[in-house]
Structure formats: C-alpha cells, structure tokens
Design a protein around this motif. Structure first.
Motif, PDB file in Angstrom:
ATOM      1  N   CYS A 156       0.833  -1.204   0.000  1.00 51.70           N
ATOM      2  CA  CYS A 156       0.000   0.000   0.000  1.00 51.70           C
ATOM      3  C   CYS A 156       0.864   1.248   0.000  1.00 51.70           C
ATOM      4  N   ASP A 157       1.961   1.160   0.709  1.00 51.29           N
ATOM      5  CA  ASP A 157       2.794   2.338   0.859  1.00 51.29           C
ATOM      6  C   ASP A 157       3.592   2.631  -0.406  1.00 51.29           C
ATOM      7  N   GLN A 158       4.208   1.592  -0.942  1.00 52.35           N
ATOM      8  CA  GLN A 158       5.088   1.790  -2.100  1.00 52.35           C
ATOM      9  C   GLN A 158       4.361   1.561  -3.417  1.00 52.35           C
ATOM     10  N   GLY A 159       3.218   0.966  -3.349  1.00 56.38           N
ATOM     11  CA  GLY A 159       2.515   0.596  -4.570  1.00 56.38           C
ATOM     12  C   GLY A 159       2.739  -0.869  -4.893  1.00 56.38           C
ATOM     13  N   TYR A 160       1.649  -1.546  -5.182  1.00 54.25           N
ATOM     14  CA  TYR A 160       1.705  -2.989  -5.456  1.00 54.25           C
ATOM     15  C   TYR A 160       2.787  -3.346  -6.457  1.00 54.25           C
ATOM     16  N   HIS A 161       2.866  -2.564  -7.514  1.00 57.47           N
ATOM     17  CA  HIS A 161       3.779  -2.909  -8.610  1.00 57.47           C
ATOM     18  C   HIS A 161       5.230  -2.536  -8.332  1.00 57.47           C
ATOM     19  N   ASN A 162       5.438  -1.791  -7.269  1.00 57.68           N
ATOM     20  CA  ASN A 162       6.805  -1.366  -6.965  1.00 57.68           C
ATOM     21  C   ASN A 162       7.450  -2.205  -5.876  1.00 57.68           C
ATOM     22  N   VAL A 163       6.743  -3.199  -5.429  1.00 54.44           N
ATOM     23  CA  VAL A 163       7.243  -4.008  -4.326  1.00 54.44           C
ATOM     24  C   VAL A 163       7.486  -5.434  -4.805  1.00 54.44           C
ATOM     25  N   THR A 164       8.617  -6.001  -4.444  1.00 52.26           N
ATOM     26  CA  THR A 164       8.911  -7.385  -4.815  1.00 52.26           C
ATOM     27  C   THR A 164       8.721  -8.296  -3.606  1.00 52.26           C
ATOM     28  N   CYS A 165       8.673  -9.565  -3.891  1.00 56.04           N
ATOM     29  CA  CYS A 165       8.503 -10.513  -2.796  1.00 56.04           C
ATOM     30  C   CYS A 165       9.703 -10.486  -1.859  1.00 56.04           C
ATOM     31  N   VAL A 166      10.845 -10.230  -2.405  1.00 58.64           N
ATOM     32  CA  VAL A 166      12.040 -10.123  -1.566  1.00 58.64           C
ATOM     33  C   VAL A 166      11.908  -8.915  -0.635  1.00 58.64           C
ATOM     34  N   ASP A 167      11.396  -7.825  -1.168  1.00 56.66           N
ATOM     35  CA  ASP A 167      11.145  -6.648  -0.329  1.00 56.66           C
ATOM     36  C   ASP A 167      10.239  -7.015   0.845  1.00 56.66           C
ATOM     37  N   ILE A 168       9.167  -7.692   0.503  1.00 54.19           N
ATOM     38  CA  ILE A 168       8.197  -8.072   1.531  1.00 54.19           C
ATOM     39  C   ILE A 168       8.863  -8.952   2.592  1.00 54.19           C
ATOM     40  N   ALA A 169       9.621  -9.925   2.109  1.00 57.80           N
ATOM     41  CA  ALA A 169      10.301 -10.827   3.035  1.00 57.80           C
ATOM     42  C   ALA A 169      11.193 -10.041   3.989  1.00 57.80           C
ATOM     43  N   LYS A 170      11.964  -9.129   3.412  1.00 57.11           N
ATOM     44  CA  LYS A 170      12.862  -8.330   4.246  1.00 57.11           C
ATOM     45  C   LYS A 170      12.067  -7.509   5.255  1.00 57.11           C
ATOM     46  N   TYR A 171      11.040  -6.860   4.770  1.00 62.18           N
ATOM     47  CA  TYR A 171      10.251  -5.957   5.606  1.00 62.18           C
ATOM     48  C   TYR A 171       9.531  -6.721   6.720  1.00 62.18           C
ATOM     49  N   ALA A 172       9.112  -7.944   6.403  1.00 63.12           N
ATOM     50  CA  ALA A 172       8.418  -8.762   7.397  1.00 63.12           C
ATOM     51  C   ALA A 172       9.412  -9.573   8.220  1.00 63.12           C
ATOM     52  N   ASP A 173      10.690  -9.441   7.834  1.00 60.63           N
ATOM     53  CA  ASP A 173      11.758 -10.125   8.550  1.00 60.63           C
ATOM     54  C   ASP A 173      11.592 -11.651   8.530  1.00 60.63           C
ATOM     55  N   VAL A 174      11.280 -12.145   7.331  1.00 51.06           N
ATOM     56  CA  VAL A 174      11.242 -13.597   7.130  1.00 51.06           C
ATOM     57  C   VAL A 174      12.052 -13.909   5.879  1.00 51.06           C
ATOM     58  N   SER A 175      12.252 -15.177   5.604  1.00 55.27           N
ATOM     59  CA  SER A 175      12.969 -15.552   4.387  1.00 55.27           C
ATOM     60  C   SER A 175      12.010 -15.539   3.204  1.00 55.27           C
TER      61      SER A 175
END
Lengths: 199, 199, 199, 199
Positions: free
Chosen positions: B28-47
């Motif tokens: 929501c913050d960066q935009g769906y299309h601007n976020v990768t799964c790796v980003d999400i993993a990092k941000y959620a602090d999981v692999s």
DNA sequence: TATGAATGAGTCTTCATTCAT
DNA sequence: GATGAATGAAGACTCATTCAT
C-alpha cells in the motif's frame, strides 16, 4: 544521450500520433503493467527504437494518451453546456447524465485502467482533477450566465458531479441485479434539481 | 509443485499473519507494482522461501491483506449500525459519515492503492463489491427494523452510500482549496434525510 | 556438523530401509532430477530432517537404492547359473535370456533412469560395471566347471552379455514395429552357441 | 509471451549457431543438469536475454545440439556406405567399425551425456532412434544393391548394429583391463560376416 | 532421536532501454 | 531518421539443507 525530440516532418508527426493512439489503446485494453514497449511498437507498427525518439519512456506514452483521451471526453460535454441556453433545466441535466454514461460506455476497459492509474499516478490524477475542475467551472458559468442565482454554487456542483459520476459507474460496472436503475436516475435528477433550486 | 500450506503451530500462524500485515502495508505504501517478494520478506523479517509456503504469490498476499483490511473498516460501521436504535436519525447519519471519514483518514495511502487495484483486479473489486453490498443491506435492515417504511429503499441506500463515499474522498484526497466542506457535509446530510423521509 | 549415522534400533533400521525403498522408487519413477528431498520424505512418510541423519544427501539415497536394486536383479541370474549343470547348453542360454528380459520388464521406468544415471554418475556406473563383471565371471566359472574348454573365454562372454543386453533393450523399449523378434532371439542364441563351441 | 524467433540477419544466424555449439559443448562437458542458461550465455559470449529470443529454454538448446551432433556423426558413416561398392565385404565391415569407434572417441564426454539423456528424454531418444533406423536402412540398401540376397536382413542388421555399438562402448569407456580387444574385434567381424553370408 | 518450518543462495525468465547498422 | 537485435539488471520462484523445538 537520447533526449526526446519533437517530430517535424509530416510522416513523423503521424507516426508519433499513432504511437500514442495505439499504445494507449493497448495499455487500456491489456492493462498498463501487462504491456511491454515491444508490444506497443508492434501494435503501432513502428520500430521499438523510434519510441524513444518521441517519448521518454512507456509512462510518457500513457500520459500523452490520457491527455488526449481526457480532452476527447470533455469535448462533447462542453459542447452541450455551451449550446444550451437553459430553458428547461431538467432536460439539460438529463442530457448531460445521458452523455456521461454514453461516453463511458464507449470504452469501459479504458476507463477502468484510467481510474486505477489515477489513484496511483499523480500525473494522471492531476489531469483528471483539472478536468473535473474545468467541467465544474463550466457548469457554474453556464448556470450563472443563465440567470441562476445559487448560493454556495461550487459546493453544490461538486456534489452534483459526484452524484453523476457514481450513478454512471453503478450503471456501467456494478450492475447490481435487482436495482431499478430508471428509478435511481429519476431520483438523482430530482436531487440535482433540488440543489439548483435553493438559495 | 509447491502448493500452499496452512500453518498449524502458533509461531507459524503468527509468521503468516506478519507477512500479510507487513506485506500489505508495504504494498500500500510503495505501490503494489513497486514491491517485490524479496522486499516483503525483508520488511516482514522472514525468508523469501517461507512466503511461498503460505502464499501462491505476491498477489495472494495482497488479497489476504485486502480481505483483512476490508473487514477491519467494516467492523466499526457495523457496530454503529447495530447499536443504534434510531431515535434521532440525523444524529446517526452524521455519526456514520464521521466514522467513514475517520476510518479512511487512518490509511490514506492504503486506500488509494486499494481503489486503484479494485479497478484492475477482479478479485479485489469483488471483495469491495461484497463489502458495499453488505453495508447497504445492513443499513436497509437497520432502517426497516426501526420502523422506517421507505419505498425503493435499496436504490436510495445505494445513492446514499455513494454520496458518503464521494464526500469522504473529496475531504481526504482532493482538498479543493476553496470549498466549504462543512457546508457540503450539511447539504449531504440533508439530501440523505430527504431521501429517507419520502414514500 | 551432522555426519551420517548408522541406525541401531530396529525401528530406525526399518526407517532407513523405507527411505531407500520409497526414495529409489520415486526417483526412478519421476526421474532423479525431478524429485525433491521433501517429496521423498513425504512419500516415505518420514520427516525431512531424519533423511540427513542416515544419508549424506539425495544422491546418497539413490546410490543405496541402486546397490540394492543391482543385487536384486543379480540374484535370480546367479541362482540360475548355480543350479544348472549344463546338460543342455541351448536350454540354459535360452533360460538366461528369458530371465534377463523378465527382470527388466518388471521395472522399465527404473531401468531407464538407471541407465541414464550410469552414464553421468561414476558411482552408479561403477556399481553396474562391477555387476556385469561378476555376472561374466559367474558364467565363465559355470562353463569351466561344466567341462567347457573355451579359448578366450572372457572376451567371448563379454560379447555374449552384450548381445543379450542389446536384445533385451530392443525387445522392451524400441519395439521396432516390423522386426521379427522371435527370429532375432533364435539367431542370437545360435551366435552364442557358436561362440561357446569353438576352440 | 516471448515466443521464439528465427534470426534473419547473417550475424544473428551466426549468433544462434554459436549458442547451439557452445551451449551443447558446455552441457556435454559439465552435464546437462549442472549447466545454467547464464553459464551458456557467458560461455557463448552472448547476453542471457538473447538466448530466450531464439530458444524456448535450456532443453531447446540441447535438442538443437543433439540434432546437429547426430547428423554430424551420421555423415561419415553414410559417406562410407555410399562410396563403397562392396568388393571386399570384410574390408568394408572393418572400416565401418573403425569409423564408429573413431567418431565416438572424438567426444567421449558428449556421448556419455547423450546416452544418459536418451534414456530419460523422449525427444532425444527419438532422434537417436531415427538415426539408428536410418543407418540400418542404409546398410540394408547398400547390401541389396551390391547383390547380397539375405533373408531376414532387417533383423540381422539390427543385431549387427548392436554388436558394433557394444564393442565401441566397451573399447572406449569400459576398458576392462585384461580383455584382448583385438581378438574381440576379429570375433565380432567374423560374427557379422557369418550373419551376412547365410540365406 | 525426530520433526517440519525456515532459510537463502541459486535458477529461470522478462523487459525497458540502448546501439550498431 | 529508422530499425530491431541485443543487453543485463531485476523479479519470481525453488529446493537442498539446517536447526529450534
């Protein structure tokens, strides 16, 4: 460093126009994010390279398309507002409502994509905001020049434009099966007329 | 063919929850299309790997987030509708309007992204359509059980919800500089009350 | 540093055995490269972790399977060779040929995978080479102990084993539509007998 | 959906050729499963992207390599068969045997990888099956046109090709230390001649 | 011993953009 | 000006192996 150039030759101008038209068509149809520049080039029947002579990037093509589209849907509305001297205000409101729906029906897919983009792309949203403002002003002017003396006219026109917009989307996209759309239309027209009546 | 698994252990359930929460927040913050799964993993602090254990793909995370978000904004509204026996209808309408604005103000960015997606993603749009339907039905029921006898009630409630929605967006996002929002609010409340009055 | 352990308890031994059996079955069926360790664990109904207690890695399981498989196809052949006192050499040759085909027919898929691996995996190829050597030696011994005095016996037996192997594959996999397999079999038996006759 | 394109320009055709050649070389050398597309790109000195313009995936490159390789090993054999009018059949058979060994010796590693793949990849196996069929037919035709009247010729030629194939592999890969390969070769030639003699 | 959730390096694949012709 | 082949950085997804419980 290939900066964007403006075409001079007639064939080049035509080529740029085709890129906008076809590119915008494709992006609206398939979705901005699902279309590649190579797709656009193929669809517009030009080389990929030439795109970068006339446009900074894919986004640039889209914006050009949005601008062109925005003015094209504005045009008939403005014409209607200009032509009418408002003898029969109810008739005019109904006509505008009809026109609005008709214009949107012409390109559902495009409209959806545009609405989406207007929420995440500030450039797009600015174009639409300006558009809406312009229409609102036109209406205000039209009403004023027809002798309507309406208090808080800007606020009311905003509410009206919102009502029209909503009804239009409801009609085209949602299709809630059991709703009586004719009744809704009449109700909305009546609300609008009420707003325009008052002090 | 790594199919999606449902976590059983408490820590895993918590981990899945965090992926949804953090992932949705980021998208929501960066935009769906601007976020990768790796980003999400990092941000959620999981692999990255664990993401694909619990979700089919990025889209799947987003949908989970949308569902959770949708019910979270529904909840206070429904509570308000359930609590109130409508002694003072004007008060109730104003309260709902206020609530709606408050809820949306809490997460502007999210709302924009969601609006965008709801236009291009049928799964998202379906969730919101259902949501709107449910709210509309709640309102209709509430009115009925409070003794209101209203003709074409469904149509009217749809118009009302649209008015509220519009005003809410106007207030939060557009901020047309010279508009008198308090006046608009009163006008809208008055239109709503008018609609609820009639046969 | 988890080095491989040898199970002591009876249940553990059984567990290790099941990993080999089921893992090998799966790898042969789906192809070594198409099977993951998690697949194997699931199919053998053990945890993924335990695999690394008994095996170094996926390859290690396969090798264990190959060894077990190799001796299992050896066994009947050796039994045949041990049992027979060669009164009727033609009969013995035919029997061995039949047995060879039967054994291979039992697990076509496995055999293909094994042949593949034997070409790219030196450990696998070594197992099969040893196997072939052993069989060849067995045959040589069998012939010697039955009073055959054959010159260059090792070379001849190698040719014979090759002929049998070829015919077996031809029969099972190639299925060249118009070939008369019965005729071929007779011809091969006759070649073999000829080889065994000579000085 | 990036579908595979066929290069037109001379430099592109050359580039595609290099990808096949270098890619096949690398896959044979390191093993199909141990080589990535990025490896191939680097080794062929092209970008990874271009690979996916000309090939569907790694497998597609391998198949192209196999086809090219298969016809390259076919060529000398066919030439030999075409040239010879069979005055001295023994000489021709020996020549073919020699040629077969020589061709295989040239690329041991490649051959192993190919044999492996032919067991697990139906496309590869089909290519080789066709190849073998073609060679067999060539031989049959050659014999016929040289006035040989041989009963069950197809069956016999299959046995012969198998014998040659086996001996070839024995010679190159197995290297059983104590075997007298010269003796084996003579024995095989003699078996072949025997087969070609009879009714 | 046993579990299976978790890891993250490694692969495949795409595509906006460049550049030799 | 125009072409479209080529680039390579970046994203989606997998899986052998580890490790907290």
């Amino acid at each position: 460093m290939g900066s964007v150039r403006e075409p001079i030759k007639k064939t080049s101008i035509e080529k740029k126009r085709r890129i906008i038209e076809k590119g915008f068509e494709l992006m609206c149809d398939q979705g901005y994010h699902n279309v590649t520049c190579v797709d656009i080039a193929k669809y517009a029947d030009v080389s990929t390279g030439i795109i970068y002579q006339y446009f900074k990037d894919k986004h640039d093509i889209f914006i050009a398309g949005v601008k062109s589209y925005a003015s094209s849907i504005m045009y008939p509305m403005i014409k209607t507002l200009d032509q009418n001297n408002i003898d029969n205000i109810k008739y005019v409101v109904e006509q505008i409502l009809e026109q609005f729906i008709k214009t949107h029906k012409m390109s559902k897919k495009a409209h959806e994509e545009l609405m989406a983009m207007s929420h995440i792309d500030s450039e797009v949203s600015q174009i639409f905001k300006n558009n809406e403002m312009e229409i609102s002003n036109k209406i205000v002017n039209c009403l004023n020049s027809n002798g309507f003396k309406i208090n808080k006219i800007n606020e009311k026109v905003h509410i009206i434009v919102g009502l029209i917009d909503n009804f239009c989307h409801e009609t085209i996209y949602h299709q809630h099966d059991q709703l009586d759309y004719d009744y809704m239309k009449n109700e909305i027209v009546s609300i609008i007329l009420n707003l325009l009546k008052g002090v």
